[in-house]
Design an enzyme around this catalytic site. Sequence first.
Site, PDB file in Angstrom:
ATOM      1  N   ASP A  53      12.424  89.076  33.153  1.00  0.00           N
ATOM      2  CA  ASP A  53      11.501  90.157  33.792  1.00  0.00           C
ATOM      3  C   ASP A  53      10.126  89.357  33.797  1.00  0.00           C
ATOM      4  O   ASP A  53       9.682  88.485  33.136  1.00  0.00           O
ATOM      5  CB  ASP A  53      11.149  91.137  32.633  1.00  0.00           C
ATOM      6  CG  ASP A  53      10.210  92.202  32.989  1.00  0.00           C
ATOM      7  OD1 ASP A  53      10.175  92.576  34.230  1.00  0.00           O
ATOM      8  OD2 ASP A  53       9.660  92.877  32.131  1.00  0.00           O
ATOM      9  N   ILE A 331      46.234  28.776  41.401  1.00  0.00           N
ATOM     10  CA  ILE A 331      45.557  27.529  41.679  1.00  0.00           C
ATOM     11  C   ILE A 331      45.727  26.452  40.992  1.00  0.00           C
ATOM     12  O   ILE A 331      46.157  26.497  39.773  1.00  0.00           O
ATOM     13  CB  ILE A 331      44.011  27.932  41.588  1.00  0.00           C
ATOM     14  CG1 ILE A 331      43.821  29.226  42.363  1.00  0.00           C
ATOM     15  CG2 ILE A 331      43.031  26.778  42.182  1.00  0.00           C
ATOM     16  CD1 ILE A 331      42.168  29.779  42.303  1.00  0.00           C
ATOM     17  N   ASN A 338      36.354  24.288  36.010  1.00  0.00           N
ATOM     18  CA  ASN A 338      35.463  25.086  34.816  1.00  0.00           C
ATOM     19  C   ASN A 338      35.142  23.754  33.936  1.00  0.00           C
ATOM     20  O   ASN A 338      33.744  23.735  33.831  1.00  0.00           O
ATOM     21  CB  ASN A 338      36.428  25.943  33.964  1.00  0.00           C
ATOM     22  CG  ASN A 338      36.475  27.300  34.502  1.00  0.00           C
ATOM     23  OD1 ASN A 338      35.660  27.858  35.226  1.00  0.00           O
ATOM     24  ND2 ASN A 338      37.546  27.973  34.099  1.00  0.00           N
ATOM     25  N   GLU A 373      43.495  32.858  37.348  1.00  0.00           N
ATOM     26  CA  GLU A 373      43.475  32.174  38.572  1.00  0.00           C
ATOM     27  C   GLU A 373      45.064  32.490  39.297  1.00  0.00           C
ATOM     28  O   GLU A 373      45.424  31.474  39.893  1.00  0.00           O
ATOM     29  CB  GLU A 373      42.941  30.720  38.713  1.00  0.00           C
ATOM     30  CG  GLU A 373      43.780  30.079  37.222  1.00  0.00           C
ATOM     31  CD  GLU A 373      44.953  29.612  37.095  1.00  0.00           C
ATOM     32  OE1 GLU A 373      45.642  30.594  36.359  1.00  0.00           O
ATOM     33  OE2 GLU A 373      45.460  28.466  37.628  1.00  0.00           O
TER      34      GLU A 373
HETATM   35  P1  GH3 Z   1      47.994  24.646  37.018  1.00  0.00           P
HETATM   36  O1  GH3 Z   1      47.877  23.548  37.963  1.00  0.00           O
HETATM   37  O2  GH3 Z   1      49.113  24.094  35.882  1.00  0.00           O
HETATM   38  O3  GH3 Z   1      47.859  25.926  37.370  1.00  0.00           O
HETATM   39  O4  GH3 Z   1      46.733  24.151  36.085  1.00  0.00           O
HETATM   40  P2  GH3 Z   1      45.589  25.122  35.654  1.00  0.00           P
HETATM   41  O5  GH3 Z   1      44.268  24.556  35.169  1.00  0.00           O
HETATM   42  O6  GH3 Z   1      45.056  25.744  37.004  1.00  0.00           O
HETATM   43  O7  GH3 Z   1      46.018  26.090  35.060  1.00  0.00           O
HETATM   44  P3  GH3 Z   1      45.725  26.722  33.443  1.00  0.00           P
HETATM   45  O8  GH3 Z   1      46.486  28.007  33.179  1.00  0.00           O
HETATM   46  O9  GH3 Z   1      45.788  25.709  32.322  1.00  0.00           O
HETATM   47  O10 GH3 Z   1      44.206  27.087  33.332  1.00  0.00           O
HETATM   48  C1  GH3 Z   1      43.654  28.272  34.058  1.00  0.00           C
HETATM   49  C2  GH3 Z   1      42.108  28.316  33.757  1.00  0.00           C
HETATM   50  O11 GH3 Z   1      41.356  29.405  34.425  1.00  0.00           O
HETATM   51  C3  GH3 Z   1      41.856  28.555  32.218  1.00  0.00           C
HETATM   52  C4  GH3 Z   1      40.692  29.615  32.219  1.00  0.00           C
HETATM   53  O12 GH3 Z   1      39.608  29.270  31.299  1.00  0.00           O
HETATM   54  C5  GH3 Z   1      40.404  29.816  33.561  1.00  0.00           C
HETATM   55  N1  GH3 Z   1      39.900  30.876  33.973  1.00  0.00           N
HETATM   56  C6  GH3 Z   1      40.801  32.178  33.702  1.00  0.00           C
HETATM   57  N2  GH3 Z   1      40.042  33.232  34.211  1.00  0.00           N
HETATM   58  C7  GH3 Z   1      38.825  33.014  34.744  1.00  0.00           C
HETATM   59  C8  GH3 Z   1      37.848  33.496  35.339  1.00  0.00           C
HETATM   60  O13 GH3 Z   1      37.923  34.846  35.436  1.00  0.00           O
HETATM   61  N3  GH3 Z   1      36.855  32.770  35.742  1.00  0.00           N
HETATM   62  C9  GH3 Z   1      36.741  31.306  35.633  1.00  0.00           C
HETATM   63  N4  GH3 Z   1      35.811  30.635  35.937  1.00  0.00           N
HETATM   64  N5  GH3 Z   1      37.803  30.710  34.982  1.00  0.00           N
HETATM   65  C10 GH3 Z   1      38.798  31.430  34.505  1.00  0.00           C
HETATM   66 MG    MG Z   2      46.699  27.042  37.730  1.00  0.00          MG
HETATM   67 MG    MG Z   3      47.609  29.363  35.162  1.00  0.00          MG
END
Ligand code: GH3
Ligand code: MG
Ligand code: MG
Length: 455
Positions: A53, A331, A338, A373
């Site tokens: 009101d 990869i 890294n 990766e």
């Molecule tokens: P392979 O040829 O046998 O595949 O060897 P690789 O080194 O590619 O494989 P591995 O699985 O030993 O290592 C994968 C690495 O990816 C380990 C981990 O720290 C890294 N990683 C996973 N996720 C991420 C992310 O989001 N960012 C980054 N910078 N690194 C990542």
């Molecule tokens: Mg790999």
């Molecule tokens: Mg791997």
Amino acid sequence: MSARVLVVDDVLPNVKLLEAKLTSEYFDVITASNGPDALALVKEAQPDIVLLDVMMPGMDGFEVCRRIKRDEAVAHIPVVMVTALDQLADRVTGLEAGADDFLTKPVNDVALFARVRSLVRLKMMTDELRMREKTGSQLGVLGQGTMASEQPLTGARILIVEDRQLTAERLSETLAAEHDVRIEGRGDEAAVLVRGGDYDLVIVSLTLKDYDGLRLCSQMRSAEATRQVPILVLVEDGDTRRLVRALDIGVNDYLIRPVDRNELLARSRTQLRRKRYADRLRENVSRSMALAVTDSLTGLYNRRYMLSHLETLIARGEGASKPVSAMILDIDFFKSVNDTHGHGAGDVVLAEFAARIGRNVRGVDLAARMGGEEFVVVMPDTDVSAATMIAERLRHAIADEPFAIGEGGPLNMTVSIGVAASEGTGETSEKLLKRADDALYQAKRDGRNRVVTAA
Ligand code: GH3
Ligand code: MG
Ligand code: MG
């Protein structure tokens, strides 16, 4: 629609009358007989709407409204000023005090329920949006968005469907200062316009000479594209029959001829706000859904989404001429990126890797990051030889051009890929991905930078 209504009036019979009317429509009614009590109740009981009101001894309705609108905790609660008939000055003061709407005494039932429903609907929208935005920002899915109400409400697209030239122009003048207004005098033309027009508000005369305005309203309500567009109707004073029909059809509010400028502004504003909230809600939902299925580093789909997509394709593909294919990419020696250049450089490589996948698969293919990766590409209607070709193309796209990472780069990268295609009955996404994964490990064992196709 049930809602809690606070009725504020210093004259007890007025309170009792509104209370009885609202209770009969199943609203939950609370009451106050002066300003300070009303303010306390607004805070305590959090009503969905306040009927206030104007004339009260001590603190008048304008002051109560001002205080409600100044207090952030309750400013979102809609306030309807109840004024004596013909008090135009009251309406202006009420608007300035932040009132959302007006009702004139003696309060007519149709007007009362139309306004209360319309504003309660708006408030429910606001409440829902507040809740979503809170959840969204807690989850980090949505930013600390500015509420839609804080943005100026201008630039809306408004269509006025009215064949009385003078009225149409007067309405248009009032609204055109802030909005983009179009006048259409023919009902059939208006029906076409609203379908393609993307309007934020449509004002429809119910007394068009060559067209039934109610029909236009009901067409708008039944078509998907216009169902949410607010409608205000223009009715003759006393034409309750048509007005009730219009409200039944689902128009949002109405204006009685001759239209008062302030009333037009207030009622348009309420409808435009509600529309804006509704648009904002829809946008938030689709944005948070998009984010829920996306990997934030690469912008590709995430694992969960890819799995459900693959399952759908496999289920659909039973008995189809071509299989579903999938590839898993990993990869090579990514860990050393890294280790040598830092995690940040690793992220840059991952994002660029994902972008290259995106550029080298077809529109129908779905690329996802599985984690780390490791990536997956799902290819519908694709046999194993076509899938292997696409995988080879991808392998080249990675190996043939070094990755820029700024300092320390560019880096030569390679990828290993396993490919598999779906096989007839009893196929599942797990089995298919397992075969692609086995092929990937074979590629790693065979020396990396290669494609292996599952037997
Ligand atoms: P392979 O040829 O046998 O595949 O060897 P690789 O080194 O590619 O494989 P591995 O699985 O030993 O290592 C994968 C690495 O990816 C380990 C981990 O720290 C890294 N990683 C996973 N996720 C991420 C992310 O989001 N960012 C980054 N910078 N690194 C990542
Ligand atoms: Mg790999
Ligand atoms: Mg791997």
